[in-house]
Design an enzyme around this catalytic site. Structure first.
Site, mmCIF file in Angstrom:
data_model
loop_
_atom_site.group_PDB
_atom_site.id
_atom_site.type_symbol
_atom_site.label_atom_id
_atom_site.label_comp_id
_atom_site.label_asym_id
_atom_site.label_seq_id
_atom_site.Cartn_x
_atom_site.Cartn_y
_atom_site.Cartn_z
ATOM 1 N N LYS A 1 8.266 -4.243 0.381
ATOM 2 C CA LYS A 1 9.088 -5.397 -0.040
ATOM 3 C C LYS A 1 10.195 -5.772 0.956
ATOM 4 C CE LYS A 1 8.193 -4.749 -5.010
ATOM 5 N NZ LYS A 1 8.724 -4.164 -6.250
ATOM 6 N N TYR B 1 0.111 -10.286 -2.698
ATOM 7 C CA TYR B 1 1.162 -9.278 -2.913
ATOM 8 C C TYR B 1 0.550 -7.893 -3.125
ATOM 9 C CZ TYR B 1 4.368 -6.507 -5.762
ATOM 10 O OH TYR B 1 5.100 -5.471 -6.260
ATOM 11 N N VAL C 1 6.062 3.228 -5.771
ATOM 12 C CA VAL C 1 5.430 4.012 -6.839
ATOM 13 C C VAL C 1 4.415 5.040 -6.356
ATOM 14 C CG1 VAL C 1 5.711 2.466 -8.810
ATOM 15 C CG2 VAL C 1 3.754 2.183 -7.299
ATOM 16 N N SER D 1 5.912 -0.595 -3.022
ATOM 17 C CA SER D 1 7.135 -1.406 -2.955
ATOM 18 C C SER D 1 7.912 -1.259 -1.654
ATOM 19 C CB SER D 1 8.068 -1.018 -4.089
ATOM 20 O OG SER D 1 7.760 -1.758 -5.222
ATOM 21 N N TYR E 1 15.166 0.988 -7.383
ATOM 22 C CA TYR E 1 14.943 0.587 -8.774
ATOM 23 C C TYR E 1 16.279 0.607 -9.511
ATOM 24 C CZ TYR E 1 10.124 1.494 -7.365
ATOM 25 O OH TYR E 1 8.931 1.496 -6.706
HETATM 26 N N1 GLU Z 1 2.125 -2.588 -6.574
HETATM 27 C C1 GLU Z 1 3.199 -2.198 -7.374
HETATM 28 C C2 GLU Z 1 3.479 -3.228 -8.458
HETATM 29 O O1 GLU Z 1 3.751 -4.366 -8.186
HETATM 30 C C3 GLU Z 1 4.386 -1.912 -6.537
HETATM 31 C C4 GLU Z 1 5.392 -1.338 -7.395
HETATM 32 C C5 GLU Z 1 6.303 -0.382 -6.715
HETATM 33 O O2 GLU Z 1 5.950 0.339 -5.783
HETATM 34 O O3 GLU Z 1 7.442 -0.368 -7.205
HETATM 35 O O4 GLU Z 1 3.462 -2.906 -9.595
#
Ligand code: GLU
Length: 467
Positions: A67, A191, A261, A64, A243
């Site tokens: 992002k 993604y 994550v 993430s 989060y």
């Molecule tokens: N690839 C992960 C997902 O979309 C990224 C989630 C994350 O790092 O929060 O579930």
């Protein structure tokens, strides 16, 4: 001598090591098998120095943490207004993979949760680009941010793709709501590839430092992210980056951040530095346990909290009067007073306002019923006003505009000389504005300023009250 900074980072890391609660992310099998002893920390300054400790060369998938950077690319490729039609900026307080859209607009709440991140991904390059085109754009941009060529971890990609039902569900929901126009499966494949790009903490610290540096990569000097995108990205990192513990984070650590994550966290402290930590065990909110501990420690020890009001307006104004003595134009010395204003530091509105106030007190306050003519300030009788920007480190736009306006107004009644060796004031040079400033002389040293006011070879004698 060895720099104390890596030693300090090593201590921060060792103090976090005993905390072994939490588990690595379990929903991607490659991540579930991560070596939980791994921990690392890195700090990169906005002028390109990187300090690190621990497993600082161990690669892990960015997840993430991609992002915010992909959101920046979406803004660059489509413009902010269009991106805002497709992805909101409200913190959701929900889990990152919640199947939800904003009531009324149908937009995903923000680009830091998966729904918003998939929508942002689908805006990169163009709305009808292929997966390869988008991933290539993202990979190259992230590599330029990190300062080295990055690669997709194919094992992580395959592991995540084989159980991507939830993200597929999100993408179909986005498609049904008109928030993406490409094939939902393609959006998720792209993604997930974006999330599978491998980085280490040194890469991440440099990527964060680029945000802190306004989008210019500190080492290459290349502008990778536009200023407009940086502000938007740092804002959503502040409100939504950690989060559903983003509120707790910003209150306790106080740095715009993003967590992933695989156990990484980045923090970008505007104008100062980027930091990154890594350790795979996650708390119940999905943030690295040791990572959060290290960031709290760094923020406390180093005074990184953005809302810590410890420095009030870092600029100072000094003003004094001096007397011009001697000089070729007036060999017998005019013995007239000159008012001098010196501005020091990195000046923003507050510093420019202080200068304005000093000018008003000393010179300004126009006579009643007379727009122009000498003012009523205590030094209104001076024959010239000198502004010195020799020790002015920087001026932001509003500070510069306010000071220009002071100078313009003053120059209608008084002889004004500006000492600005580094050109921080950027006096307007286009012909219309030049006319307004025609009375103003910009010079690079005190000696030139004196010569202009009193003639070659004159002296400035400080008045007693200024000593
Ligand atoms: N690839 C992960 C997902 O979309 C990224 C989630 C994350 O790092 O929060 O579930």
């Amino acid at each position: 001598m060895k720099s104390p900074i890596p030693d300090y980072l090593g201590r921060v890391l060792e103090e976090a090591r005993p905390f072994d609660s939490g588990q690595p992310a379990s929903y991607i099998d490659v991540l579930a098998q991560a070596d939980t002893s791994r921990s690392a920390v890195a700090v990169a300054t906005v002028d390109g120095s990187v300090y690190s400790a621990g497993d600082d060369e161990v690669d892990f998938s960015i997840q993430s943490i991609s992002k915010p950077f992909v959101y920046a690319l979406a803004i660059q490729d489509q413009g902010l207004a269009y991106v805002l039609e497709k992805v909101g900026v409200e913190p959701s307080g929900d889990a990152f993979n919640r199947l939800s859209l904003e009531t009324g607009t149908n937009r995903p709440m923000n680009p830091m949760i998966n729904a918003g991140a998939v929508a942002a991904h689908a805006l990169v390059v163009s709305t009808n680009a292929t997966v390869d085109q988008r991933v290539d754009r993202i990979l190259q941009a992230l590599s330029r941010l990190a300062g080295r060529q990055l690669k997709v971890d194919e094992a992580v990609y395959a592991a995540e793709l084989k159980d991507a039902n939830r993200n597929m569900g999100l993408a179909y929901m986005l498609k049904a709501a008109g928030m993406i126009s490409c094939d939902p499966q393609e959006a998720v494949r792209g993604y997930i590839r974006q999330c599978s790009i491998n980085v280490n903490v040194r890469d991440l610290a440099m990527m964060a430092a680029t945000l802190s540096n306004g989008g210019v990569q500190p080492v290459s000097g290349e502008r990778v992210i536009s200023q407009e995108s940086v502000r938007q990205v740092l804002s959503v990192m502040t409100t939504c980056g950690m989060y559903n513990s983003s509120g707790d984070w910003i209150a306790s650590v106080g740095i715009p951040a993003k967590s992933g994550v695989s156990g990484g966290i980045i923090g970008a402290l505007p104008g100062q530095l980027g930091l990154a930590v890594f350790s795979p065990r996650l708390d119940e909110k999905g943030n690295s346990v040791r990572g959060v501990i290290m960031c709290k420690q760094l923020s406390n020890d180093m005074g990184f909290h953005m809302m810590d009001v410890s420095q009030i307006a870092g600029a100072s104004v000094r003003s004094w009067t001096a007397t011009i003595a001697g000089g070729s134009k007036q060999p017998n010395a005019c013995r007239q007073a000159v008012a001098v204003f010196e501005l020091r530091g990195a000046v923003r509105f507050a510093g420019a306002e202080r200068l304005t106030r000093a000018v008003m007190n000393e010179i300004g306050k126009s006579r009643p019923n007379s727009g122009s003519g000498p003012g009523l300030g205590k030094d209104a009788h001076v024959c010239a006003v000198m502004f010195s920007f020799r020790n002015t480190y920087s001026l932001n736009d509003v500070a510069r505009r306010l000071i220009h306006e002071n100078i313009r107004r003053l120059s209608t009644t008084t002889n004004v000389v500006v000492i600005d060796p580094a050109g921080v004031l950027k006096m307007p040079l286009d012909s219309k504005q030049e006319g307004e400033f025609r009375q103003v002389r910009v010079v690079t040293s005190e000696a030139e300023a004196r010569d202009h006011i009193g003639g070659m070879g004159c002296r400035v004698v400080p008045n007693e009250d200024s000593l």
